[in-house]
Design an enzyme around this catalytic site. Structure first.
Site, PDB file in Angstrom:
ATOM      1  N   SER A   1      -7.742   0.678   0.217  1.00 28.63           N
ATOM      2  CA  SER A   1      -7.322   0.423  -1.175  1.00 28.63           C
ATOM      3  C   SER A   1      -8.052  -0.797  -1.732  1.00 28.63           C
ATOM      4  O   SER A   1      -9.253  -0.774  -1.919  1.00 28.63           O
ATOM      5  CB  SER A   1      -5.800   0.273  -1.235  1.00 28.63           C
ATOM      6  OG  SER A   1      -5.361   0.145  -2.565  1.00 28.63           O
TER       7      SER A   1
ATOM      8  N   HIS B   1      -1.262   4.017  -6.718  1.00 26.48           N
ATOM      9  CA  HIS B   1      -1.855   5.244  -6.160  1.00 26.48           C
ATOM     10  C   HIS B   1      -1.025   6.483  -6.512  1.00 26.48           C
ATOM     11  O   HIS B   1      -0.796   7.347  -5.676  1.00 26.48           O
ATOM     12  CB  HIS B   1      -2.030   5.124  -4.637  1.00 26.48           C
ATOM     13  CG  HIS B   1      -2.946   4.018  -4.236  1.00 26.48           C
ATOM     14  ND1 HIS B   1      -4.310   4.061  -4.487  1.00 26.48           N
ATOM     15  CD2 HIS B   1      -2.707   2.818  -3.644  1.00 26.48           C
ATOM     16  CE1 HIS B   1      -4.857   2.937  -4.042  1.00 26.48           C
ATOM     17  NE2 HIS B   1      -3.906   2.172  -3.531  1.00 26.48           N
TER      18      HIS B   1
END
Length: 305
Positions: A88, A196
Site C-alpha cells: 500500500s 482500499h
C-alpha cells in the site's frame, strides 16, 4: 540478490526518527522534511502520543521518511536489491528507491495523499478490520453482501488466512453477525477510514488530477506492485497504480508469489516495524526474511547475505 520490502500504514511508532535525527549524514533529509511537512511534524513523530501517529497525515509521511533513508543507506553501503515491493503506502517507498521520483516529490505526494484520504474519510462512517479465517469462505460471504449492495469489501489480501475488510461500519456489523462463528479472529484497525474500497472514489479523482502535473521517471530497478501483482514497466503505469490504490485491494499474496516465481528467496523489510516479515513467512515459509529499521542492522544483514 534480494528484494527490498517496504511497510505501509500501521508500522509507525513514537520516536521512530531517533535513529537518524542526530546523525550528520541524514541531516539533509530532515531539512527537506521541515520544508515540505513542517518542523512541528518531526516533534509529533518523536513525542507522540501514539494517538497522534494514528493520524494518516502524520503516520504516512513518517513511515516513508524512515523507509527512504534506510533504502538509500543500504544501497550506498553495497546492499543492492534486484526487486522492490511495497505494501500500500509502501509502494511510494518502492517507487522512490526505484528512482521513479525523488525524496522531496515523494514527500509531497504522500502529504497530498494523506490529506485527501483524511478529508474524504471524515465524511464516510467507515473503517477496516483484519480477519483471520478461511479466505474463500470470507470472499464468498462478501459477494453475498454485495449482491444486496451492502458496502463491505476485501481491502488487503495479506496472507493465506488473513484478509482485511473495508467499508461502512453498519455493513461490517451485518457481516459479523453472519460470520462470527466461522472466523477465528477479528481485529479493528486503527485507521481513519475505509481505505482500499470504492468508498474512496472521491479521493481517487482528486489525487488523479493532482498527479497530472508531477514528473515521474521510468523505474531504474524492477518493482513488483502490490496493487496489480505484476512488474511495473513504466512511469505511466506507476502513476496509474498510485491512483488505483485508493479504491483497489492490496494484493500482497499475489505480489510475494510473483517474486518467488521469479526466483527470489531473500526478502528484506526496510522501514519501521516487522509486520511484513511475518506475513511473507505465512505466504512462503521457505524464503529467508530479514529486517532493517536501524543503521546498525546493516552489519547483521551483511552477515546473513
Amino acid at each position: 540478490m534480494s528484494v527490498f520490502v517496504f511497510p505501509g500504514q500501521g508500522s509507525q511508532y513514537v520516536g521512530m526518527f531517533s535513529e537518524f535525527l542526530d546523525k550528520e549524514e541524514f541531516k539533509d533529509y530532515f531539512e527537506r522534511v521541515k520544508e515540505v511537512v513542517g518542523e512541528d511534524f518531526i516533534k509529533k513523530v518523536q513525542e507522540g502520543p501514539e494517538d497522534v501517529l494514528r493520524d494518516t497525515r502524520i503516520s504516512q509521511p513518517g513511515i516513508f521518511i524512515v523507509s527512504a533513508i534506510l533504502s538509500d543507506y543500504l544501497m550506498e553501503n553495497g546492499v543492492i536489491p534486484k526487486y522492490l515491493v511495497g505494501h500500500s503506502l509502501g509502494e511510494y517507498s518502492a517507487f522512490y528507491a526505484g528512482k521513479v521520483f525523488n525524496f522531496e516529490t515523494g514527500l509531497k505526494l504522500i502529504k497530498k495523499r494523506a490529506e485527501v484520504m483524511s478529508s474524504v474519510a471524515e465524511r464516510v462512517d467507515g473503517g477496516m478490520w483484519a480477519v483471520i479465517g478461511d479466505l474463500s469462505e470470507i470472499e464468498e460471504s462478501l459477494m453475498e453482501l454485495q449482491k444486496e449492495e451492502i458496502p463491505l469489501w476485501a481491502a488487503n489480501y495479506n496472507a493465506p488466512s488473513q484478509l482485511v475488510l473495508s467499508g461502512k461500519k453498519e455493513a461490517f456489523e451485518i457481516w459479523y453477525s453472519k460470520m462470527k462463528n466461522k472466523v477465528k479472529k477479528v481485529v479493528p484497525l486503527s485507521v481513519s477510514g475505509p481505505f482500499h474500497s470504492p468508498l474512496m472514489r472521491e479521493a481517487e479523482e482528486i489525487f488523479k488530477s493532482y498527479l497530472e502535473n508531477i514528473e515521474f521517471s521510468d523505474p531504474k530497478t524492477y518493482i513488483v506492485s502490490s496493487t496489480t501483482g505484476d512488474v511495473v514497466k513504466s512511469k505511466e503505469e506507476a502513476k496509474e497504480i498510485l491512483v488505483k490504490q485508493f479504491t483497489s485491494s492490496v494484493r500482497w499474496i499475489d505480489a510475494i508469489n510473483k517474486l518467488t516465481d521469479l526466483g527470489e528467496r531473500i526478502f528484506i523489510e526496510v522501514g519501521p516495524g516487522k509486520v511484513l516479515q511475518g506475513l511473507i513467512k505465512k505466504i512462503d515459509f521457505n524464503v529467508k526474511v530479514l529486517g532493517v529499521e536501524k543503521v546498525e542492522d546493516l552489519e547483521k544483514i551483511r552477515g546473513e547475505l
